[in-house]
Design an enzyme around this catalytic site. Structure first.
Site, PDB file in Angstrom:
ATOM      1  N   THR A 150      60.028  37.499  41.363  1.00 58.99           N
ATOM      2  CA  THR A 150      61.358  37.355  41.412  1.00 58.99           C
ATOM      3  C   THR A 150      61.778  37.529  42.959  1.00 58.99           C
ATOM      4  O   THR A 150      61.030  38.421  43.812  1.00 58.99           O
ATOM      5  CB  THR A 150      62.145  38.804  40.739  1.00 58.99           C
ATOM      6  OG1 THR A 150      61.894  38.482  39.264  1.00 58.99           O
ATOM      7  CG2 THR A 150      63.607  38.594  41.043  1.00 58.99           C
TER       8      THR A 150
ATOM      9  N   LEU B 151      61.456  44.619  42.434  1.00 60.58           N
ATOM     10  CA  LEU B 151      61.595  43.298  41.928  1.00 60.58           C
ATOM     11  C   LEU B 151      60.242  42.774  41.700  1.00 60.58           C
ATOM     12  O   LEU B 151      59.290  43.097  42.253  1.00 60.58           O
ATOM     13  CB  LEU B 151      62.262  42.259  43.323  1.00 60.58           C
ATOM     14  CG  LEU B 151      63.391  42.571  43.900  1.00 60.58           C
ATOM     15  CD1 LEU B 151      63.894  41.425  44.839  1.00 60.58           C
ATOM     16  CD2 LEU B 151      64.526  42.592  42.704  1.00 60.58           C
ATOM     17  N   ASP B 152      60.236  42.199  40.487  1.00 57.62           N
ATOM     18  CA  ASP B 152      58.953  41.513  40.031  1.00 57.62           C
ATOM     19  C   ASP B 152      58.308  40.876  41.183  1.00 57.62           C
ATOM     20  O   ASP B 152      58.995  40.301  41.664  1.00 57.62           O
ATOM     21  CB  ASP B 152      59.108  40.881  38.698  1.00 57.62           C
ATOM     22  CG  ASP B 152      59.576  41.606  37.487  1.00 57.62           C
ATOM     23  OD1 ASP B 152      59.348  43.033  37.465  1.00 57.62           O
ATOM     24  OD2 ASP B 152      60.344  41.191  36.529  1.00 57.62           O
ATOM     25  N   LYS B 153      56.956  40.701  40.933  1.00 48.42           N
ATOM     26  CA  LYS B 153      56.538  39.877  42.025  1.00 48.42           C
ATOM     27  C   LYS B 153      56.927  38.771  42.044  1.00 48.42           C
ATOM     28  O   LYS B 153      57.073  37.910  43.008  1.00 48.42           O
ATOM     29  CB  LYS B 153      54.857  39.709  41.303  1.00 48.42           C
ATOM     30  CG  LYS B 153      54.033  38.701  42.231  1.00 48.42           C
ATOM     31  CD  LYS B 153      52.816  38.435  41.583  1.00 48.42           C
ATOM     32  CE  LYS B 153      51.897  37.387  42.297  1.00 48.42           C
ATOM     33  NZ  LYS B 153      50.578  37.118  41.637  1.00 48.42           N
TER      34      LYS B 153
ATOM     35  N   ARG C  60      64.937  39.765  32.118  1.00 48.82           N
ATOM     36  CA  ARG C  60      64.202  39.062  31.289  1.00 48.82           C
ATOM     37  C   ARG C  60      64.270  39.536  29.838  1.00 48.82           C
ATOM     38  O   ARG C  60      64.130  38.707  28.898  1.00 48.82           O
ATOM     39  CB  ARG C  60      62.747  39.081  31.819  1.00 48.82           C
ATOM     40  CG  ARG C  60      62.790  38.620  33.413  1.00 48.82           C
ATOM     41  CD  ARG C  60      61.247  38.904  33.966  1.00 48.82           C
ATOM     42  NE  ARG C  60      60.432  38.203  33.493  1.00 48.82           N
ATOM     43  CZ  ARG C  60      58.974  38.659  33.878  1.00 48.82           C
ATOM     44  NH1 ARG C  60      58.901  39.439  34.740  1.00 48.82           N
ATOM     45  NH2 ARG C  60      58.089  38.127  33.120  1.00 48.82           N
TER      46      ARG C  60
END
Length: 342
Positions: free
Chosen positions: A150, A146-148, A263
């Site tokens: 998110t 997961l993105d930082k 995104r």
């Protein structure tokens, strides 16, 4: 090749008719069933395998029926990242895997600019000796990220077999198995249809290497996102007046898992995520159209409004189908609540 004597116990294996003629590494993978082929290749080259009593250092050598193999697996080496006492929200854990509800702001894996303070550092400290080694290193097996910024659910393997089983499911994208991933996203505007599919390949942008971008057919990597409109803000009708939506709550189900996929895809169809400064910079001025409470909630969020709310998969060892759900964190919920009164 010479090798120092290994004092660890050896696993004795015999080549059967089914393995005759196979490469040594492939035959070992079939016989052992617990270790990845890549890891076995490494062990072979390090002198950890003998064939009929002689060290066999070439993974590609062919084996014959009746040959007796001895496999000595070295102890997993300490992880290069250090363990750090970082609080974790553990949703599920057994000796094979762990499911975490990751907070926004926590980087998953050490990288440039984030050498420590990551989820991996936290898991090394939390799991301790239950990490039996991924590829010979005592570290957690990351199969998706997961993105930082998110938040939400993420599963991590503790050993090679679990890592291999989970990785296979994620590579299949749930097309033939129970893998399921769904996210909640607050986006600008509102998709025209209640449900839809975005099928648009993605690759890294040549103009900005931090960004991914949708590209034409025959380029990039396949990327498919299924979307469902859950709420509009304001609702479609207020009295008898039809209103244009300022924002919407959308569920995104991943069929593939590319970097920044949701995104990029939502921006591509004209509905970037609220708070997404990388892919929604052109929509920043729309915040001025929000009422004060929603503007304050968006500013407090300070990140893209994306939460991994659902994760389902087959347990890589037991085969049991596991299903987990996560409520959005307080900052996401506050923004959603503020939008709901439009």
């Amino acid at each position: 090749m010479t090798s120092e004597p290994n004092t660890l116990a050896a696993t004795e294996l015999v080549i059967s008719t089914e393995q005759a003629g196979l490469r040594l590494d492939k035959a070992l993978a079939e016989l052992s069933g617990e270790v990845s082929r890549a890891r076995l290749q490494q062990v072979i080259r390090e002198g950890g395998v003998t064939v009929d009593g002689k060290v066999a250092a070439e993974p590609s050598r062919k084996v014959a029926e009746g040959q007796r193999l001895a496999l000595v697996m070295p102890e997993a080496k300490p992880a290069a990242p250090i363990g750090q006492d970082i609080p974790l929200d553990v949703v599920f854990e057994d000796e094979h895997l762990i499911v975490i509800d990751k907070p926004a702001g926590l980087v998953v894996h050490p990288a440039g600019g984030h050498e420590d303070g990551t989820l991996v550092n936290a898991l090394i400290a939390h799991c301790g000796d239950s990490l039996s080694g991924i590829g010979g290193v005592r570290r957690p097996g990351i199969v998706h990220r997961l993105d930082k910024d998110t938040s939400g659910l993420l599963v991590v393997a503790k050993h090679d077999k679990a890592h291999r089983g989970l990785a296979k499911q994620f590579a299949d994208h749930g097309r033939t198995g129970p893998l399921e991933r769904a996210y909640l996203a607050l986006v600008w505007g509102s998709p025209r249809r209640q449900t839809g599919t975005i099928d648009a390949p993605i690759e890294r942008s040549n103009r900005n290497r931090e960004k991914m971008t949708v590209v034409g057919e025959g380029r990039g990597r396949e990327a498919i996102t299924h979307i469902a409109l859950l709420e509009r803000y304001p609702p479609l009708l207020r009295g008898h007046e039809e209103l244009e939506a300022l924002a919407s709550l959308v569920e995104c189900q991943l069929e593939t898992g590319r970097t920044h996929q949701i995104r990029v895809h939502m921006s591509h169809i004209g509905h970037p995520l609220l708070g997404d400064q990388l892919y929604g910079s052109g929509f920043m001025t729309k915040a001025s159209c929000l009422p004060e409470e929603a503007r304050e909630a968006l500013a407090a969020l300070g990140r893209q409004a994306l939460h991994a709310r659902l994760l389902g998969f087959a347990h890589p060892v037991t085969g049991e189908e596991l299903h987990f759900e996560s409520e959005p964190p307080e900052d996401f919920a506050r923004l959603q609540s503020a939008l709901s009164v439009l």
